[in-house]
Motif scaffolding. Structure first.
Motif, PDB file in Angstrom:
ATOM      1  N   PHE A 108      81.466  21.177  91.819  1.00 56.16           N
ATOM      2  CA  PHE A 108      82.246  19.779  91.840  1.00 56.16           C
ATOM      3  C   PHE A 108      83.636  20.234  91.905  1.00 56.16           C
ATOM      4  O   PHE A 108      84.637  19.460  92.994  1.00 56.16           O
ATOM      5  CB  PHE A 108      82.015  19.455  90.434  1.00 56.16           C
ATOM      6  CG  PHE A 108      82.520  17.902  90.322  1.00 56.16           C
ATOM      7  CD1 PHE A 108      82.054  16.732  90.899  1.00 56.16           C
ATOM      8  CD2 PHE A 108      84.068  17.779  89.793  1.00 56.16           C
ATOM      9  CE1 PHE A 108      82.602  15.525  90.470  1.00 56.16           C
ATOM     10  CE2 PHE A 108      84.376  16.603  89.759  1.00 56.16           C
ATOM     11  CZ  PHE A 108      83.895  15.257  90.011  1.00 56.16           C
ATOM     12  N   ARG A 119      73.827  26.083  78.941  1.00 53.89           N
ATOM     13  CA  ARG A 119      74.861  25.040  79.205  1.00 53.89           C
ATOM     14  C   ARG A 119      76.237  25.387  79.136  1.00 53.89           C
ATOM     15  O   ARG A 119      77.374  25.161  80.125  1.00 53.89           O
ATOM     16  CB  ARG A 119      74.607  23.774  78.293  1.00 53.89           C
ATOM     17  CG  ARG A 119      73.256  22.980  78.751  1.00 53.89           C
ATOM     18  CD  ARG A 119      73.288  21.876  77.863  1.00 53.89           C
ATOM     19  NE  ARG A 119      71.849  21.455  77.797  1.00 53.89           N
ATOM     20  CZ  ARG A 119      71.450  20.486  77.156  1.00 53.89           C
ATOM     21  NH1 ARG A 119      72.236  19.669  76.101  1.00 53.89           N
ATOM     22  NH2 ARG A 119      70.233  20.005  76.959  1.00 53.89           N
ATOM     23  N   HIS A 169      80.786  19.774  74.156  1.00 57.63           N
ATOM     24  CA  HIS A 169      79.717  19.446  74.240  1.00 57.63           C
ATOM     25  C   HIS A 169      79.368  19.587  75.545  1.00 57.63           C
ATOM     26  O   HIS A 169      78.608  18.878  76.083  1.00 57.63           O
ATOM     27  CB  HIS A 169      79.238  17.990  73.815  1.00 57.63           C
ATOM     28  CG  HIS A 169      79.177  17.769  72.295  1.00 57.63           C
ATOM     29  ND1 HIS A 169      78.357  18.457  71.357  1.00 57.63           N
ATOM     30  CD2 HIS A 169      80.398  17.224  71.540  1.00 57.63           C
ATOM     31  CE1 HIS A 169      78.844  18.039  70.168  1.00 57.63           C
ATOM     32  NE2 HIS A 169      80.103  17.397  70.306  1.00 57.63           N
ATOM     33  N   ALA A 178      79.884  18.606  78.371  1.00 56.13           N
ATOM     34  CA  ALA A 178      79.944  17.560  79.352  1.00 56.13           C
ATOM     35  C   ALA A 178      79.485  18.008  80.827  1.00 56.13           C
ATOM     36  O   ALA A 178      80.317  17.674  82.033  1.00 56.13           O
ATOM     37  CB  ALA A 178      81.706  17.151  79.550  1.00 56.13           C
ATOM     38  N   LEU A 179      78.592  18.492  80.884  1.00 54.00           N
ATOM     39  CA  LEU A 179      77.927  18.837  82.407  1.00 54.00           C
ATOM     40  C   LEU A 179      77.447  17.337  82.874  1.00 54.00           C
ATOM     41  O   LEU A 179      76.910  16.677  82.352  1.00 54.00           O
ATOM     42  CB  LEU A 179      76.844  19.824  82.374  1.00 54.00           C
ATOM     43  CG  LEU A 179      77.260  21.249  81.758  1.00 54.00           C
ATOM     44  CD1 LEU A 179      75.720  22.041  81.542  1.00 54.00           C
ATOM     45  CD2 LEU A 179      78.086  21.795  82.817  1.00 54.00           C
ATOM     46  N   PHE A 180      77.681  17.512  84.022  1.00 54.68           N
ATOM     47  CA  PHE A 180      77.284  16.149  84.985  1.00 54.68           C
ATOM     48  C   PHE A 180      75.700  16.207  85.037  1.00 54.68           C
ATOM     49  O   PHE A 180      75.065  16.933  85.720  1.00 54.68           O
ATOM     50  CB  PHE A 180      78.067  15.849  86.186  1.00 54.68           C
ATOM     51  CG  PHE A 180      79.480  16.057  86.117  1.00 54.68           C
ATOM     52  CD1 PHE A 180      79.957  15.325  85.331  1.00 54.68           C
ATOM     53  CD2 PHE A 180      80.022  16.940  86.839  1.00 54.68           C
ATOM     54  CE1 PHE A 180      81.634  15.364  85.056  1.00 54.68           C
ATOM     55  CE2 PHE A 180      81.471  17.298  86.823  1.00 54.68           C
ATOM     56  CZ  PHE A 180      82.038  16.265  86.026  1.00 54.68           C
ATOM     57  N   ARG A 181      75.119  15.129  84.420  1.00 52.32           N
ATOM     58  CA  ARG A 181      73.675  15.067  84.034  1.00 52.32           C
ATOM     59  C   ARG A 181      73.051  14.884  85.311  1.00 52.32           C
ATOM     60  O   ARG A 181      71.781  15.181  85.433  1.00 52.32           O
ATOM     61  CB  ARG A 181      73.114  14.266  82.829  1.00 52.32           C
ATOM     62  CG  ARG A 181      73.773  12.635  83.030  1.00 52.32           C
ATOM     63  CD  ARG A 181      73.440  12.181  81.738  1.00 52.32           C
ATOM     64  NE  ARG A 181      74.242  12.410  80.661  1.00 52.32           N
ATOM     65  CZ  ARG A 181      74.385  11.745  79.404  1.00 52.32           C
ATOM     66  NH1 ARG A 181      73.839  10.614  79.315  1.00 52.32           N
ATOM     67  NH2 ARG A 181      75.141  12.065  78.448  1.00 52.32           N
ATOM     68  N   HIS A 182      73.272  14.090  86.102  1.00 48.42           N
ATOM     69  CA  HIS A 182      72.710  13.943  87.510  1.00 48.42           C
ATOM     70  C   HIS A 182      73.019  14.800  88.504  1.00 48.42           C
ATOM     71  O   HIS A 182      72.547  14.676  89.662  1.00 48.42           O
ATOM     72  CB  HIS A 182      73.202  12.506  88.003  1.00 48.42           C
ATOM     73  CG  HIS A 182      74.858  12.305  88.458  1.00 48.42           C
ATOM     74  ND1 HIS A 182      75.432  12.195  87.368  1.00 48.42           N
ATOM     75  CD2 HIS A 182      75.400  12.573  89.494  1.00 48.42           C
ATOM     76  CE1 HIS A 182      76.666  12.150  87.739  1.00 48.42           C
ATOM     77  NE2 HIS A 182      76.398  12.405  89.193  1.00 48.42           N
ATOM     78  N   MET A 183      73.703  15.779  88.308  1.00 51.63           N
ATOM     79  CA  MET A 183      73.867  16.751  89.181  1.00 51.63           C
ATOM     80  C   MET A 183      73.367  18.192  88.883  1.00 51.63           C
ATOM     81  O   MET A 183      73.275  18.417  87.702  1.00 51.63           O
ATOM     82  CB  MET A 183      75.573  17.172  89.380  1.00 51.63           C
ATOM     83  CG  MET A 183      76.413  16.085  89.956  1.00 51.63           C
ATOM     84  SD  MET A 183      78.047  16.685  90.107  1.00 51.63           S
ATOM     85  CE  MET A 183      78.871  15.205  90.331  1.00 51.63           C
ATOM     86  N   PHE A 190      84.558  21.709  77.429  1.00 51.29           N
ATOM     87  CA  PHE A 190      84.168  20.840  76.304  1.00 51.29           C
ATOM     88  C   PHE A 190      83.309  21.219  75.430  1.00 51.29           C
ATOM     89  O   PHE A 190      82.322  21.910  75.573  1.00 51.29           O
ATOM     90  CB  PHE A 190      84.054  19.406  77.032  1.00 51.29           C
ATOM     91  CG  PHE A 190      84.943  18.772  77.737  1.00 51.29           C
ATOM     92  CD1 PHE A 190      85.838  18.031  77.342  1.00 51.29           C
ATOM     93  CD2 PHE A 190      85.271  19.015  79.007  1.00 51.29           C
ATOM     94  CE1 PHE A 190      87.019  17.281  78.049  1.00 51.29           C
ATOM     95  CE2 PHE A 190      86.171  18.524  79.953  1.00 51.29           C
ATOM     96  CZ  PHE A 190      87.010  17.999  79.199  1.00 51.29           C
ATOM     97  N   PRO A 199      70.983  19.794  83.911  1.00 52.42           N
ATOM     98  CA  PRO A 199      71.720  20.222  82.543  1.00 52.42           C
ATOM     99  C   PRO A 199      70.447  20.009  81.643  1.00 52.42           C
ATOM    100  O   PRO A 199      70.478  20.627  80.520  1.00 52.42           O
ATOM    101  CB  PRO A 199      72.887  19.122  82.442  1.00 52.42           C
ATOM    102  CG  PRO A 199      73.268  18.975  83.694  1.00 52.42           C
ATOM    103  CD  PRO A 199      71.931  19.098  84.687  1.00 52.42           C
ATOM    104  N   ALA A 200      69.739  18.954  81.614  1.00 56.87           N
ATOM    105  CA  ALA A 200      68.776  18.582  80.594  1.00 56.87           C
ATOM    106  C   ALA A 200      67.944  19.739  80.486  1.00 56.87           C
ATOM    107  O   ALA A 200      67.133  19.905  79.341  1.00 56.87           O
ATOM    108  CB  ALA A 200      68.230  17.209  80.928  1.00 56.87           C
ATOM    109  N   ARG A 228      81.716  26.389  85.584  1.00 58.68           N
ATOM    110  CA  ARG A 228      82.346  25.385  86.493  1.00 58.68           C
ATOM    111  C   ARG A 228      83.918  25.218  86.199  1.00 58.68           C
ATOM    112  O   ARG A 228      84.537  24.874  87.186  1.00 58.68           O
ATOM    113  CB  ARG A 228      81.768  23.899  85.654  1.00 58.68           C
ATOM    114  CG  ARG A 228      82.381  22.672  86.370  1.00 58.68           C
ATOM    115  CD  ARG A 228      81.548  21.388  86.028  1.00 58.68           C
ATOM    116  NE  ARG A 228      81.972  21.149  84.498  1.00 58.68           N
ATOM    117  CZ  ARG A 228      81.774  19.999  83.741  1.00 58.68           C
ATOM    118  NH1 ARG A 228      80.782  19.277  84.280  1.00 58.68           N
ATOM    119  NH2 ARG A 228      82.071  19.786  82.717  1.00 58.68           N
TER     120      ARG A 228
END
Lengths: 297, 276, 364
Positions: free
Chosen positions: C97, C142, C82, C84-89, C80, C134-135, C149
């Motif tokens: 994933f 990223r 931006h 779209a990395l899962f921010r809580h993982m 994507f 990710p943050a 991924r």
């Protein structure tokens, strides 16, 4: 906390951006099931009580309805409710603006703690809110003796009711303005000052137009709570008919005397007020969303 | 703080007024509770706040508040999901009416819910033959607390759901995740902080709630008396010390909850700022 | 995987995002979908992925009709814009994933998942970041994690939406080269969307140039740059001087000026636009009988061995502004010309390409 919703979180978009996409649209069955459960829940807990108020209010017909509303005790309750709101709302409005100006426009130590303290009245039980004034101004309270000597009544009188109302509606305006003004930053006011405006001019011409919708939003919520408060006012009122009864207290008395139709008649007036509040609130949300999207384009 | 030249005027005035008003209206009166409690003999204090009837009220207030908040988390999430994710007729009206419990005076809510769930009420008569009594008992307390807590959950979760980028779900799906896996592994963790915040807000409000509960509760000693009512009862007996003692317990609970909510809201804000 | 796009049309409301698009892509190439924003390139990519359904038309992957296949079953890797990395993982969990959500029967064992993820992280050279979130990553990191991924599920085709759009110029250049290298290593059929011609020309094996929901031209970068086949292709790719006028025999009349052309298939008086690249444009001195378009030197920008001369048209203003031209001149030539600001000159072209001018045709 009582108004968990702030204007900031209330700019809603259409659901088509989810429904129109393969990955975010739920199957028909799931959608139907979720809608059925959530809307049934909504109907049972929100819609039915609201409808019931109006049905019960007119159970004995129009005449009984209006008789309940023009009853002298009811009228005096309306007057007292309006009076309490008319004092509490402007006071908390001024406070809200002052607090937001100090917090959002300047840096100082303990700011976060101050914000928490401002939110405090929302997490205090209304009953405790009433009690604290009894402890300060009541017959056995700190100033009880002095007040009695000077023949000033606060508890079980109108001033107590106003004070309790101020307490429970204290944070409404401030908590709308603080996050908004913080996110807006102070650039625009500083620009106004560098262009030669006085502080008051900067506030009047720059700050106020930027915060008007949030201000109005806070005032609407503040007013709704001020007119509807029950617990805190109940503690300090003394329930003297025609003197220290607000509308919600009047509803309680009528209800406890088994005058259900009359109780629901007065209640319907308050419910109507709540609906007006929600309409105004939606209007402000709509206006604020329009202003916000206007700024983006 | 380093001394900086302030461009904008009114710092002293606005902060001074804020602190003075806050102290006069809120802080000093609240401190009266603790000062009054401090003058009490500890044994007396302890016997008041641990008397059987008061303890029964804690159990009811906290138990039902927890249960109501939990119910609201489930149904509030479904309602917020419906409003954000689906189009259906009347959505705008329902969205606006979600705030009814904020706007409707609690006394009105109280008598309306009572009439609705009384044995001869619209809904109460459905439960009557089943031998379930809702109004005038503990379940009535639950109904009232669910009513007043609903908007807290909906309104904390709704904006997070609105702002949740479609891309995350698309990414999960393109990686082969089923819809349920996507919701469970991607959407749910993102809204969890908001759900917990909504839970805490609804719980905090429920613990202190008075107006909507007393009509429907029936107020039977040891069975359906809530803690705020115990304060009122003491006051009506002119037992100011007793009332104050119970109030101080409630205040401490309020402070703890407020602290918890602040932490949760900080977490919610942080977890949504990431990647933004 | 070969990709066949067969008469795809897609509307959003009244807006026609894709208008009867057909396209065949062979296996193993790195293809760029290039075009201005709103040209339908992202919509086409999303339709190939199955994230969007076409109104009409079919998608064939390896010859099999995939039109009705859910995105979940298409086995495409989608990166994507931006990320779209899962921010809580963590980075590791993000990459894992796609393996973890496989049905239990085909899900690899934990050790195998670990091995595959580490392999991919090594491939994108970021295994040292596996425990970060990710943050905590830079934009370029990223992007590479998002790619790892997408590769984890061993897709038959890799789709990238504006892969370098959100990065700053320096990182963008680095990642471009890296993506090209990665593709040469893996040979996985890849399509990326971009609005940046330089990016497409530099990275892609093949460019699909799109405009207003239609394909304008398909070709390798050299063809796209040197042999633009439509007016749009000419004006979109590279710097170009545009002269608008009408056919007059073997010349194009632009105001009172004449520009010779070699086409024989154009009707007399037809409105045309003539394109010439800056390096194919010549400056000649002005004279009463001189051919070429009259212009005035505005500035000379010298940068190394080649200088760019910016000129303003003498003709009337169009849309409230004068036409600007640009000519690339070698150092020797520049000193021979001895240009001064404001000097009147004429422009000629060694290679002029003519296209019917619909804009002019409409306004007259």
């Amino acid at each position: 906390m009582a108004g968990a919703a702030t204007l900031e979180g209330r700019v809603s978009a259409s659901a088509t951006r989810f429904e129109g996409r393969v990955a975010t649209s739920d199957s028909g069955l799931v959608k139907s099931a979720i809608l059925f459960v959530s809307l049934t829940f909504f109907a049972v807990f929100i819609l039915l009580p609201l409808i019931l108020v109006f049905v019960e209010a007119f159970r004995k017909g129009w005449q009984a309805y209006f008789a309940a509303l023009v009853d002298p005790d009811a009228l005096s309750a309306v007057r007292l409710t309006l009076l309490a709101a008319a004092i509490a709302v402007p006071l908390n409005l001024i406070f809200g603006i002052a607090a937001a100006w100090a917090i959002a426009r300047f840096e100082f130590r303990g700011k976060q703690f101050l914000i928490t303290l401002i939110d405090l009245p929302f997490s205090v039980s209304p009953v405790v809110a009433g009690l604290v004034y009894v402890l300060v101004f009541g017959a056995h309270g700190w100033f009880g003796g002095w007040l009695q000597d000077h023949d000033i009544r606060i508890i079980f009188a109108v001033p107590g009711i106003v004070l309790a109302t101020i307490f429970v509606t204290f944070p409404f305006v401030a908590r709308e303005l603080i996050p908004l003004m913080q996110s807006q930053g102070r650039d625009e006011e500083e620009a106004a000052i560098t262009l030669g405006a006085s502080g008051l001019q900067a506030f009047w011409r720059v700050t106020l137009p930027n915060i008007k919708w949030a201000l109005l939003y806070g005032v609407i919520l503040c007013n709704a709570r001020a007119m509807g408060e029950f617990g805190a006012v109940s503690v300090v009122s003394g329930h003297i008919r025609g003197e220290t009864n607000t509308m919600p207290l009047h509803v309680e008395i009528l209800y406890n005397e088994y005058q259900f139709a009359a109780a629901f008649a007065v209640a319907s007036l308050l419910a109507f007020l709540a609906l007006v509040t929600l309409v105004l609130k939606s209007y402000v949300e709509w206006q604020a969303a329009r202003t916000a999207s206007g700024e983006q384009h | 703080m380093a001394r900086v030249h302030r461009v904008l005027p009114g710092f002293g005035l606005s902060l001074g007024y804020t602190l003075a008003y806050l102290s006069l209206v809120i802080l000093i009166p609240l401190s009266a509770v603790f000062i009054k409690t401090a003058t009490m003999d500890f044994d007396r204090f302890w016997s008041v706040v641990t008397s059987d009837r008061v303890v029964a009220s804690y159990k009811l207030s906290f138990g039902m508040s927890l249960l109501a908040a939990a119910i609201n988390v489930v149904f509030g999430l479904l309602l917020a999901w419906s409003i954000v994710r689906y189009s259906f007729p009347g959505k705008k009206i329902i969205d606006a009416l979600v705030d009814l419990p904020f706007a409707l005076p609690t006394a009105v809510a109280g008598i309306a819910l009572t009439a609705l769930y009384a044995p001869n009420g619209w809904l109460g008569q459905l439960f009557e033959p089943l031998g379930i009594k809702i109004a005038f008992g503990p379940w009535g307390v639950l109904v009232a607390l669910v009513f007043i807590g609903l908007p807290f959950v909906v309104r904390t979760v709704q904006p997070i759901l609105e702002d949740f980028e479609v891309e995350f779900e698309e990414a999960a799906t393109s990686l082969g995740a089923s819809r349920w896996q996507t919701v469970r592994m991607v959407v749910f963790p993102a809204i969890l902080p908001a759900l917990l915040t909504g839970f805490a807000l609804a719980f905090a409000r429920a613990v202190g709630e008075y107006g909507s509960v007393i009509f429907i509760a029936g107020n039977i000693p040891y069975v359906s008396e809530i803690t705020p009512l115990m304060i009122i009862t003491r006051l009506e007996e002119f037992d100011y010390q007793g009332a104050t003692a119970i109030a101080s317990v409630m205040l401490i609970v309020s402070f703890v909850l407020l602290l918890l909510i602040n932490l949760l809201q900080g977490w919610t804000a942080r977890s949504n700022r990431r990647n933004a | 995987m070969t990709i066949e796009i067969d008469h795809i049309t897609k509307r959003f409301g009244t807006f026609r995002a894709l208008d009867d698009v057909s396209l065949d892509l062979p296996r193993g190439e790195l293809v760029a979908l290039l075009g201005p924003s709103g040209c339908g390139k992202t919509t086409l990519l999303r339709i190939i992925a199955g994230l969007e359904n076409a109104d009409t038309g079919r998608i064939l992957l390896d010859g099999n009709d995939a039109t009705d296949k859910h995105v979940r079953e298409r086995h495409v890797g989608f990166v994507f814009q931006h990320y779209a990395l899962f921010r809580h993982m963590s980075v590791f969990e993000n990459v894992a994933f796609g393996l973890r959500v496989k049905p239990r029967k085909v899900r690899p064992a934990e050790a195998e998942i670990r091995r595959r993820v580490m392999e991919l992280l090594d491939l994108v050279q970021l295994s040292w970041l596996k425990d970060r979130f990710p943050a905590q990553l830079s934009g370029g990191q990223r992007q590479r994690i998002a790619l790892a991924r997408a590769l984890a599920v061993e897709p038959q085709v890799l789709l990238l939406d504006e892969p370098f759009g959100a990065l700053d110029a320096k990182v963008r250049k680095e990642l471009r080269r890296w993506l090209r290298r990665l593709h040469d290593e893996l040979h996985i059929s890849s399509i990326f969307v971009t609005h940046d011609q330089e990016e497409a020309l530099e990275v892609a094996d093949r460019i699909v140039l799109m405009n207003r929901g239609r394909i304008e031209q398909i070709g390798n970068p050299r063809q796209i740059y040197e042999e633009p086949s439509t007016s749009f292709a000419y004006s979109f790719i590279g710097n170009v001087n545009a002269f608008r006028g009408r056919v007059e025999g073997s010349n194009v009349r632009i105001g009172s000026d004449l520009l010779p052309h070699a086409r024989t298939d154009l009707a007399e008086g037809e409105p045309v636009v003539a394109y010439a690249r800056p390096h194919d444009t010549e400056i000649v001195s002005d004279g009463p009988e001189a051919a070429g378009v009259a212009a005035r030197v505005n500035r000379v920008l010298t940068n190394g061995s080649v200088s760019r001369v910016e000129l303003i048209a003498n003709g009337p203003e169009r849309d409230g502004a004068k036409d600007y031209f640009e000519v690339e001149v070698g150092a020797e030539e520049l000193s021979r010309l001895g240009l001064a600001n404001g000097q009147r000159v004429r422009l000629q072209s060694r290679r002029l390409s003519l296209f019917p001018d619909h804009q002019q045709g409409r306004s007259s």
